[in-house]
Design a protein around this motif. Sequence first.
Motif, PDB file in Angstrom:
ATOM      1  N   TRP A 121      15.787 133.315   1.932  1.00 30.17           N
ATOM      2  CA  TRP A 121      15.350 132.486   2.383  1.00 30.17           C
ATOM      3  C   TRP A 121      15.619 131.604   2.805  1.00 30.17           C
ATOM      4  N   LYS A 155      16.635 129.904   7.028  1.00 33.84           N
ATOM      5  CA  LYS A 155      16.574 128.746   7.969  1.00 33.84           C
ATOM      6  C   LYS A 155      17.126 128.128   8.513  1.00 33.84           C
ATOM      7  N   ASP A 161      16.453 128.644  15.842  1.00 29.65           N
ATOM      8  CA  ASP A 161      15.818 129.129  17.152  1.00 29.65           C
ATOM      9  C   ASP A 161      15.889 129.300  18.484  1.00 29.65           C
ATOM     10  N   LYS A 194      19.122 136.716  11.397  1.00 28.36           N
ATOM     11  CA  LYS A 194      18.336 137.020   9.975  1.00 28.36           C
ATOM     12  C   LYS A 194      18.797 138.136   8.841  1.00 28.36           C
ATOM     13  N   GLN A 224      20.152 137.326   5.880  1.00 27.43           N
ATOM     14  CA  GLN A 224      19.628 137.212   4.742  1.00 27.43           C
ATOM     15  C   GLN A 224      19.619 138.482   3.582  1.00 27.43           C
TER      16      GLN A 224
END
Length: 623
Positions: free
Chosen positions: A566, A570, A574, A585, A589
């Motif tokens: 997580w 972040k 964007d 991501k 991740q």
Amino acid sequence: MGTPPPGIPVPPRGRGPRRPAPVRPWQEEAQRPADPEATRFIPRTAGVPMASRWPVADPDVMRPYDALATQVMPAIGKPLVKPAEPGTEAAAPAKAPSLAKASGRMAIASLISRITGFLWKLLLVGAIGQGIANDSFNVANTMPNIIFELLMGGVLASVVVPLLVRSQDEPDGGAAYTQRLITVAFTLLLFGTVIAVFAAPAFTSLYVDGSGKASSGLTTAFAYLLLPEIFFYGVFALLSAVLNAKQIFGPTAWAPVINNLVVIFTILVVWIMPGDIDTAHPSITDPKVLTLGIGVTGGIVAQAILLVPPLLRSGFRFKWRWGIDKQMKEFGGLALWILGYVAVSQIGYTINTRVLTSGSPGGVTAYSNAWLLFQLPYGVIGVSLLTAIMPRMSRAAADGDHKKLIGDLSYASRISTVMLVPISAVMTVVGGSIGIALFTFGKGTVETAERLGDALAISAFALLPYALVMLQMRVFYAMKDARTPTLIMIVMTLVKVPLLYLCPVLLSPDNVVLGVMMVNALTFVVGAILGQVWLWVTLGNLRSKRVIGVILFTVVASGLGVAAAWVVGKVVPDSFGPTFGAWVKLLLQSTVGIVVSFGVLMALKVEELQPATSRFTRLIKRG
């Protein structure tokens, strides 16, 4: 004081009676007459240190994990080892394949099969979109599976392997029983397939809710082309059961890869064909409908035919054999309960599909692809483990060795836990990214892809319960108990159906698929708890404390992996855009979450992780 009875040792003065030293399973074997049907325990590996936090030997079977293989000795009427003639040496008896090696080899084949299967699902979205055409194909493509399961798919997958293993104790090695079983199965499958093709419109009306935007005509057109798969699904399942009972796992694991390659080629042909599928005026003669239907059915045909050569190499020869004997009557009694299990489960699936088709277009496709992604880790790890362990559990049940059966159940539960829980935890974080990254090319859209990913994320927690339910069912079937799984499925369906009907009431049409995935996930949690309690009542102590301990350690490790994933997510800005940002991501991740989760498990010295780590280490050394 009186003199002790003869045979009772007198303790030394000043000391109490000494406790006898514990007798290990392999020591018990040496103290009793040889039994050709008994499971032989492999001695411990000398020199293995015992000071680690987790024991290096499995207390259920008192053997190291790397040696967790049993030698199954069928009853034979001659010496196990032929006496050596003068000047020659006796040949050593062949050993049964190791569970770790057998499941490891199948895991590789299953991984490739799942990847290629997932690839053709991706290509199908790119070729025909994720709307009504894809929904119609998915509903029609599911019909052969459902009808095959109702005919005998559940029977072949559940009780045939245990019965074939037991039949190997017959003087002919089970050849007559196998021939009789194939004769009955082929006949039933052929008649069932012909009837199903003629009844295609009726099946469409059963699964498609006319109040939504689904196309009944297009679904029926696909169904006419895909329903012949029923017969070839049956041939593949039956030949797979015969090969697995003979400890031959490779061909059955690799055949689906060929099927997927045929389907991939078909979809690429459809993609380059001009025009789109006419959903307003559907017809079986539509070039794209005809090509897709014939090609997908051809893949199942190829998958079944590929098992014939290895079956012939195993020494089996088929001939038509009619009649009912004692074993076939036993098979019939078990089959009735299995058919009840399948019928109840299909009631749940039918309502599941009708609820999905009552929502927004694309709901069936989103659910189908999310379910495929959900099953991917289980298909690679769980199915491989279950396929390899099923003959072992069947033999232990046939011998009445409940201790060995419980040991296999406990071991498989713990291995499933340490391998699947970290993956399901990471899937919860990256579910949305998976949908957008994989399903936005071609005719796919960001909105539908994001909905698919969200459906995967909210149901990922049920991956371990799903695997445990599948394992528990195999234990019941190994004990020739087909009634209990049916009763458990009835309870699961009673929980599932009311919750499914609440989804369109409480959720918007776009979010119906999210509710359906959540309901299915909760159903498997109920099934896993119920199955564990039922097995405890049936078998007694299931070594549950150690299983729970492994689950707790794995949940802690997975929680740390999720937190790390997580935080990394972040960091991604964007400005990368939806698709590229989703890929970044997903890669970051997933890598961080998996590495941290399994790293913590290794730091805690969870020995259930040892088979996977040792195999990975060997692969690196070979490279």
